[in-house]
Motif scaffolding. Structure first.
Motif, PDB file in Angstrom:
ATOM      1  N   PHE A 161       0.852  -1.183   0.000  1.00  0.00           N
ATOM      2  CA  PHE A 161       0.000   0.000   0.000  1.00  0.00           C
ATOM      3  C   PHE A 161       0.895   1.243   0.000  1.00  0.00           C
ATOM      4  O   PHE A 161       1.778   1.382   0.842  1.00  0.00           O
ATOM      5  N   PHE A 191      -9.600  -1.945   4.088  1.00  0.00           N
ATOM      6  CA  PHE A 191      -8.956  -1.745   2.800  1.00  0.00           C
ATOM      7  C   PHE A 191      -9.526  -2.741   1.797  1.00  0.00           C
ATOM      8  O   PHE A 191      -9.895  -3.871   2.159  1.00  0.00           O
ATOM      9  N   SER A 192      -9.576  -2.303   0.532  1.00  0.00           N
ATOM     10  CA  SER A 192      -9.930  -3.218  -0.561  1.00  0.00           C
ATOM     11  C   SER A 192      -8.791  -3.226  -1.563  1.00  0.00           C
ATOM     12  O   SER A 192      -8.137  -2.197  -1.802  1.00  0.00           O
ATOM     13  N   PHE A 193      -8.559  -4.391  -2.165  1.00  0.00           N
ATOM     14  CA  PHE A 193      -7.502  -4.536  -3.169  1.00  0.00           C
ATOM     15  C   PHE A 193      -8.121  -5.170  -4.401  1.00  0.00           C
ATOM     16  O   PHE A 193      -8.726  -6.241  -4.324  1.00  0.00           O
ATOM     17  N   LYS A 199      -5.095  -2.206  -7.587  1.00  0.00           N
ATOM     18  CA  LYS A 199      -5.239  -0.908  -6.942  1.00  0.00           C
ATOM     19  C   LYS A 199      -5.833  -1.063  -5.553  1.00  0.00           C
ATOM     20  O   LYS A 199      -6.684  -1.908  -5.307  1.00  0.00           O
ATOM     21  N   TRP A 200      -5.379  -0.166  -4.662  1.00  0.00           N
ATOM     22  CA  TRP A 200      -5.830  -0.170  -3.267  1.00  0.00           C
ATOM     23  C   TRP A 200      -6.877   0.928  -3.052  1.00  0.00           C
ATOM     24  O   TRP A 200      -6.905   1.930  -3.755  1.00  0.00           O
ATOM     25  N   LYS A 201      -7.728   0.670  -2.024  1.00  0.00           N
ATOM     26  CA  LYS A 201      -8.670   1.698  -1.596  1.00  0.00           C
ATOM     27  C   LYS A 201      -8.873   1.550  -0.105  1.00  0.00           C
ATOM     28  O   LYS A 201      -9.032   0.435   0.406  1.00  0.00           O
ATOM     29  N   LYS A 202      -8.895   2.693   0.585  1.00  0.00           N
ATOM     30  CA  LYS A 202      -8.989   2.685   2.042  1.00  0.00           C
ATOM     31  C   LYS A 202     -10.309   3.309   2.488  1.00  0.00           C
ATOM     32  O   LYS A 202     -10.742   4.325   1.955  1.00  0.00           O
TER      33      LYS A 202
END
Length: 1003
Positions: A161, A191-193, A199-202
């Motif tokens: 990340f 978090f998602s991956f 791509k990451w998302k928080k």
């Protein structure tokens, strides 16, 4: 309003008792350690455990240990196991403290260790969390790096990340709706991956993302676990207690506070769905409770179970919940096996009864100063029965009143349910008078059994007593006969009761007491209980031989139900016949429900929550199981749950004298692998104590072998052939079996191809020997034949050599006579013809056979030669029967001796002229006939001429010819012969001689 909420919560709390039945497994049961850090199911339903002393696989009966051994290079790399995860296929993955990952195949138990020591591309030896999908293992390391590990090529891809501070990830979850997403919980949010774009998302839990902003300050972003609902949204457990509901499509959190005070701020370490509505929440080292996602209410286990479990992780499969405890081992709870709800009243429940028409019902509570508590119908809510001690039971009367019986007497309630009369023993310490059992007959008579071994008849109208029966006692008078009579039951105008192994029948009206002898000396058993069914059948429970049925009309006794045909135990405590004529049989370990018509038996036991039952009561709408200070109640309309039958399985097969291990997929063994050990098990998480396990080798064992206390079967020196190993589990009338078919091959010297090749080799050897022998014999015979032929040829040549000088001698004599007679011209002509004939004879003498044509040419020249010699004194005629005769083969000069004899011995002695010789050749199917005929004086006349050689003795030429034909027959294996016949006229006078030669030819 508060009261309603409290009442609703109380009802929910009471329904929790239906979730009882946690069964514990600890070191006492074989568990390697009571500290179980994680629990997981594989696809076969086996349970895998992570402990600080290794990995365990559990089937409900047996633990299989996987431990680190420095001497075993094929074992696990570490005992310090942190977690276990099933990949959905055939592999269990375990994380260690600092030794990387361990994979164990669930069927073959093959172990592979993955860490940096063996695979340099492996990301980290410290794994915080793990999840599996599509053959890949996703991990997060201690430093927060996400790893995608491929077990096939043993390489890792790293995903970090992109922030200054790496999150502390602690759990992974694959999105079940949007399958391209991987979710990670951490101490800093959710978090998602994206598995496709990487791509990451928080998603941070804060006031701006919370629907209810009024948060307790103790709620933080430290998330521990999560699960997904059918809408795709998540329930997230927090490290500091409480739940978050996360809508991933809006990116919003909603807090769900814990309303139970003593669970506030306790870590939720694991979450699992019970069904589509309820969630199991595991509060680490505290307790497990149910969360209703609709009402947002919580349901707790009872206090005794909460203080025992101390859960760490939970796993769910079907209706079964597995709970790992950090201090108490493993707990199993199967919802489908629980029968009814467990309640704990403020006073001990003694009896539950309904009126005859079922319009009203009461519970009898308490043993001293008891109360009647209404459960249905009209009447007082509660009736206090002061003074009654050691409460036994109560009866509804026809007038609407109630009779309550206790150990120290009875209380009679009138139709208004008010106390109308009491009959109490003044001194409760008078033990010998204490009531132990009772039976109401009609509304006016009560029969009670007392501890002094008496059966007393009491009139309810006058409360007068009459002793019906008093047992003879050898004991002192102050010693009572315990629980006499053991059972009382009424049938029409009779009362049946028992004493030890004896049954008595008392006629209510005639007051006649009869003794019914049931048992013989051999099958005598103590009677413990009685009940009557509507089919004129008296059911009799015994202490050690199960249930007997006694036909009241036919007076016949049959041992109907026992441990050999479906009961768990032969010690019968209570018998009840319900409204459907089913027989309920209670013994110390279970309660059997028997359908006498269908002849089926189903059992309730410990796994159904039925244990410690002291007595049972069946009412029109409920079934009660009394357990001392608590009881279990179930609706009578509820179908009996079918217990999950234990499943037998064959774990593996190994060689007895070797380390080789095989799975049940192997179906063929070599002839020298015939000492086998079959390891088997039984998958049964119900903790059934009454299952029986048997095994056998079909075709080898004549009967089933008891394997209840075993987990392996040994077979020595199995002959080659096909086998089926079977394991059977019997639970009452339910039977389940598994089989393993395999084959032990024959040694190569016993296999068909070897036997065929050996037979062929032996046959070929015999054939070759015989052939060689025959060839040798044939060669010998051929040599002998060739030698014989050579001898015959030499003999033939010798005979021809003998004939040629004979002919030459005669011819030279003829030339000498011509010279003596001074017939020079005749001598010259004779010599010319002689030389020509001699040349022809010499040419033919080199050949074994000549054609008839060549023979005729020689014969013509010879006859002309002889005519010249005898002054043309005879004629000759050569006859041929067809052209094919000319090609026939005959020996050279074979006919000449017969012509010579005809001339010299037949024609020359004639006194008159006109001598004639005829030679004819005829071809027949069987051979060639040559006939030489003359019109001479015959053989008899020739004998009289006193010549030097008679025909009887045979001239030299005839003897040589005879030998030649014999030799020819031996060489050619064909008939060659001649015959001489005298010709006579009708007067018996000789008119000549006929010689017939026969030469056999091929057709």
């Amino acid at each position: 309003m508060k009261f309603r909420i409290w009442l609703l919560f109380l009802m929910i709390n009471l329904s929790l008792f239906g979730q009882r039945g946690l069964i514990q497994y600890s070191k006492e049961n074989g568990l390697i350690s009571n500290e179980v850090r994680d629990v997981e199911y594989d696809h076969n339903g086996f349970i895998w455990l992570a402990t600080p002393k290794g990995i365990e696989r559990f089937d409900g009966q047996r633990f299989i240990h996987f431990k680190y051994d420095p001497q075993d290079s094929l074992g696990i790399s570490s005992n310090d196991i942190q977690s276990v995860v099933f990949d959905g296929d055939k592999t269990i993955w375990a994380t260690t403290f600092n030794k990387g990952l361990i994979s164990i195949q669930t069927e073959k138990f093959n172990i592979i260790n993955y860490n940096k020591k063996y695979f340099q591309s492996f990301g980290s030896n410290r794994i915080q969390a793990i999840a599996c999908r599509d053959g890949f293992v996703w991990c997060v390391s201690e430093n927060g790096t996400l790893l995608k590990f491929n077990p096939k090529n043993r390489k890792s891809d790293l995903f970090v990340f992109s922030t200054v501070k790496t999150p502390d990830f602690n759990s992974l979850f694959f999105d079940e709706i949007e399958t391209n997403k991987l979710w990670l919980t951490s101490s800093d949010g959710l978090f998602s991956f994206d598995l496709i774009t990487n791509k990451w998302k928080k998603y941070r839990f804060k006031k701006s993302t919370c629907i209810h902003p009024k948060l307790n300050g103790r709620y933080t972003n430290k998330m521990t676990c999560l699960t997904q609902d059918s809408k795709g949204n998540f329930y997230v457990g927090l490290n500091s207690g409480g739940l978050l509901y996360f809508n991933q499509y809006q990116g919003l959190f909603k807090s769900i506070r814990i309303k139970i005070v003593d669970l506030n701020y306790e870590k939720i370490s694991s979450i699992a769905w019970r069904d589509s509505r309820y969630l199991y929440l595991c509060f680490e080292n505290r307790e497990i409770l149910l969360f209703d996602t609709k009402t947002k209410e919580y349901v707790r286990y009872e206090e005794s179970e909460r203080s025992t479990v101390l859960p760490y992780r939970i796993a769910k499969m079907g209706s079964q919940l597995a709970v790992s405890s950090s201090v108490s081992g493993l707990f199993i709870h199967d919802e489908s096996l629980i029968y009814g709800k467990k309640l704990k009243p403020s006073m001990k429940l003694i009896q539950v009864k309904y009126s005859k028409k079922g319009r009203s019902g009461y519970q009898l509570l308490g043993t001293s100063n008891p109360v009647l508590k209404k459960i249905k119908g009209v009447g007082p809510t509660q009736i206090t029965l002061n003074g009654l001690m050691d409460t036994k039971t109560f009866y509804y009367l026809k007038n609407g009143g109630i009779l309550v019986v206790g150990g120290n007497g009875m209380i009679l309630l009138d139709s208004d349910l008010k106390i109308s009369r009491k009959m109490l023993i003044s001194s409760y310490q008078s033990i010998d008078k204490r009531v132990q059992n009772s039976l109401l007959v009609g509304d006016s008579l009560l029969f009670v059994g007392t501890l002094d071994a008496s059966l007393i008849r009491i009139s309810l109208k006058t409360f007068t007593q009459t002793i019906v029966y008093k047992a003879n006692q050898e004991e002192p008078s102050n010693v009572s006969k315990e629980n006499f009579p053991l059972s009382l039951v009424g049938y029409k105008e009779f009362v049946f009761f028992s004493e030890n192994d004896q049954l008595y029948r008392y006629h209510v009206y005639s007051k006649k007491l009869d003794k019914i002898r049931l048992f013989t000396h051999e099958n005598a058993d103590q009677i413990t209980c009685l009940t009557i069914c509507k089919y004129h059948k008296l059911w009799i429970g015994t202490k050690a031989s199960g249930v007997w049925s006694y036909n009241l009309k036919k007076a016949t006794l049959v041992n109907t139900y026992n441990s050999l045909n479906g009961l768990k135990n032969d010690d019968i405590i209570q018998l009840i016949v319900d409204s459907e004529s089913k027989l309920w049989i209670m013994n110390p370990s279970s309660i059997a429900i028997v359908n006498p018509i269908l002849k089926t038996i189903k059992c309730l036991e410990k796994r159904n929550g039925i244990e410690g039952v002291q007595t049972m009561t069946i009412t029109p709408d409920s079934i009660y199981f009394l357990q001392g200070d608590s009881y279990i109640v179930s609706s009578s309309a509820e179908k009996l749950p079918i217990p999950k039958l234990a499943i037998p399985y064959i774990l593996q097969i190994r060689e007895m004298n070797g380390n080789a291990r095989f799975t049940s997929q192997k179906s063929k063994y070599m002839y020298n692998q015939n000492n086998l050990v079959f390891e088997f098990g039984v998958k049964d998480f119900s903790n059934s104590e009454n299952i029986r396990v048997n095994y056998r080798m079909l075709g080898l064992d004549n009967r089933w072998i008891n394997g209840t206390q075993k987990n392996e079967a040994l077979y020595h020196n199995l002959p080659s052939g096909k086998y089926i190993f079977q394991v059977q589990v019997i639970d009452g009338f339910d039977v389940r079996m598994t089989s393993y078919s395999f084959k032990i091959t024959k040694p190569f010297w016993l296999r068909w191809w070897f036997l065929v090749l050996s037979s062929l080799a032996v046959g070929f050897g015999i054939w070759y020997y015989m052939r060689t022998r025959i060839k040798r014999i044939q060669s010998t015979e051929q040599m002998k034949s060739e030698f014989s032929l050579q001898i015959n040829e030499l003999e033939s040549k010798a005979l021809r050599a003998q004939m040629n000088p004979h002919f030459l001698f005669n011819s030279l004599n003829s030339i000498r006579l011509f010279i003596l007679k001074n017939e020079v011209d005749n001598a010259a002509d004779y010599i010319a013809k002689f030389s020509k004939l001699l040349r022809m004879i010499l040419n033919h003498s080199r050949q074994d056979m000549i054609t008839v044509y060549d023979e005729i040419q020689s014969l013509k020249l010879y006859l002309e030669f002889e005519r010249l010699r005898f002054d043309q004194d005879f004629d000759f005629d050569l006859q041929i029967d067809g052209q094919e005769v000319l090609d026939c083969q005959i020996p050279p000069m074979i006919i000449q001796p017969f012509i010579e004899n005809a001339i010299w011995h037949g024609l020359m002695p004639r006194t008159a002229g006109g001598g004639k010789i005829r030679v004819s050749f005829q071809k027949q199917l069987s051979g060639l006939y040559v006939m030489v005929q003359d019109n001479g004086i015959g053989r008899e006349k020739a004998k009289e001429n006193n010549r030097k050689r008679s025909l009887k003795e045979g001239s030299v030429g005839l003897q040589i010819t005879k030998d030649r034909l014999k030799s020819l027959t031996m060489r050619t294996k064909k008939m060659n012969e001649f015959e001489i016949e005298d010709l006579i006229d009708e007067n018996g006078l000789a008119i000549g001689t006929l010689v017939t030669l026969y030469f056999e030819t091929s057709n």
